[in-house]
Design an enzyme around this catalytic site. Structure first.
Site, PDB file in Angstrom:
ATOM      1  CG  LEU A   1      -2.031   1.014   1.329  1.00 24.93           C
ATOM      2  CD1 LEU A   1      -3.064   0.773   0.244  1.00 24.93           C
ATOM      3  CD2 LEU A   1      -2.694   0.968   2.708  1.00 24.93           C
TER       4      LEU A   1
ATOM      5  CB  SER B   1       2.555  -4.677   2.997  1.00 23.85           C
ATOM      6  OG  SER B   1       1.612  -4.114   3.868  1.00 23.85           O
ATOM      7  CD  GLN B   2      -3.276  -3.093  -0.852  1.00 23.38           C
ATOM      8  OE1 GLN B   2      -4.011  -2.521  -0.052  1.00 23.38           O
ATOM      9  NE2 GLN B   2      -2.959  -2.538  -2.014  1.00 23.38           N
TER      10      GLN B   2
ATOM     11  CG  ASP C   1       4.438  -5.117  10.806  1.00 25.99           C
ATOM     12  OD1 ASP C   1       5.124  -5.420   9.804  1.00 25.99           O
ATOM     13  OD2 ASP C   1       3.393  -4.433  10.719  1.00 25.99           O
TER      14      ASP C   1
ATOM     15  CG  HIS D   1       4.446  -2.543   7.797  1.00 27.62           C
ATOM     16  ND1 HIS D   1       4.129  -3.884   7.689  1.00 27.62           N
ATOM     17  CD2 HIS D   1       3.933  -1.951   6.686  1.00 27.62           C
ATOM     18  CE1 HIS D   1       3.440  -4.088   6.586  1.00 27.62           C
ATOM     19  NE2 HIS D   1       3.323  -2.933   5.950  1.00 27.62           N
TER      20      HIS D   1
END
EC number: 3.1.2.2
Length: 312
Positions: free
Chosen positions: A55, A121-122, A238, A293
């Site tokens: 993202l 991630s996404q 994270d 993250h």
């Protein structure tokens, strides 16, 4: 690794003192044998690597990862896909899956030995959907890098920026509406207190998890199981993925107690193949503490520990 073509230097004496024509012919006949007995590190090439961002990211975010791969696996063809960058990453995930599918298909077609996917991630959810919908994918290692594989349920900075008047406890009112499902983050918003709404409204996660019946469930499971290895990476520091165990297919129950992967219904029912992969020894879990993250893809220790070993 690769064998350089003949150039200004000498190889097997061919560019040294002049040899009789028969001698040259003999050397040429022996060349394939000499190459075939060379150490594997000098004759085998590494499988291509495809990187899918998360993202609000772009390909620039992965410059460090690209450097690490080039250092440890020189000659590897690495493609960091430049699609749905920045705010475009909020587009519905099925739209993104279609775009990334068109981008990865020709790379796979040129790699008969297979490819590796590193998906952040996404992007890890995009890649899992790709493995489900691509009948002939040839993914050797799918490396899921801090990805909310069982969904997201947390008040993060991303959430506050997107929906400033909402908190996680009431975001379901937006995300579980047709309008909300037009945002990528709502496609994997997983409210453990409104499970029925999630199952009925989720147009993405509930489908790729096999939590809701649909006509493609059997085919998608078969496709997913074509993967050679599933590498799951995440950690307790994270700060974005909530719960962080979602990176390992763990998630909250209705009391917000985290149930690990082996306790999840999708695992117990083997609804999309997790149980089968684990029985095959094809799931690797690599938890790492102390990594936030936004630094997963630039941490050298993480790369050497959790990613590099699987880039065959």
């Amino acid at each position: 690794a690769f064998i350089a073509p003949f150039s200004g230097g000498s190889m097997l004496g061919l560019c040294g003192p002049r040899l009789p024509q028969a001698g040259i012919l003999l050397q040429l006949l022996l060349l394939p044998l000499l190459l075939s007995t060379a150490p594997a590190s000098h004759r085998a090439s590494y499988k291509p690597v495809i990187v899918v961002h998360g993202l609000f990211d772009s390909s620039y975010s992965f410059r460090h990862l690209l450097e690490y791969i080039n250092e440890t696996h020189p000659g590897t063809v690495v493609t960091v896909l430049d699609l749905f960058d920045g705010r475009e990453s909020l587009r519905p995930l099925w739209e993104q899956v279609q775009g990334f599918r068109e981008a990865v298909a020709p790379i796979m077609a040129k790699a008969p030995e297979g490819v590796h996917l590193i998906c952040y991630s996404q992007g890890g959810l995009v890649c899992r959907a790709l493995l489900s919908v691509m009948d002939e994918h040839n993914v050797d290692s799918f490396i899921s890098l801090s990805s909310p594989q069982m969904g997201q349920y947390g008040d993060t900075d991303y959430l506050k920026w997107l929906f400033p008047t909402s908190m996680r406890s009431n975001l379901y009112r937006i995300c579980y509406s047709p309008w909300g499902q037009e945002f990528s983050i709502c496609n994997y918003w997983h409210d453990p207190h409104h499970d029925d709404l999630y199952l009925n409204a989720s147009s993405f996660l509930a489908l790729i998890n096999g939590e809701r019946d649909h006509p493609n469930a059997t085919v998608w499971r078969k496709n997913f199981l074509r993967v050679g290895r599933l590498v799951l990476i995440g950690g307790p520091d994270d700060g974005v993925i909530t719960p962080w165990q979602s990176s390992f297919f763990g998630f909250y129950d209705a009391n917000e107690t985290v149930l690990e992967m082996e306790e999840q219904l999708v695992y117990l029912r083997d609804s999309f193949g997790l149980k089968t992969l684990l029985a095959r020894g094809a799931i690797v879990r690599c938890p790492m503490a102390g990594i936030s993250h936004t630094t997963w893809h630039s941490n050298r220790t993480l790369y050497e520990t959790c990613i590099e070993p699987w880039l065959s």
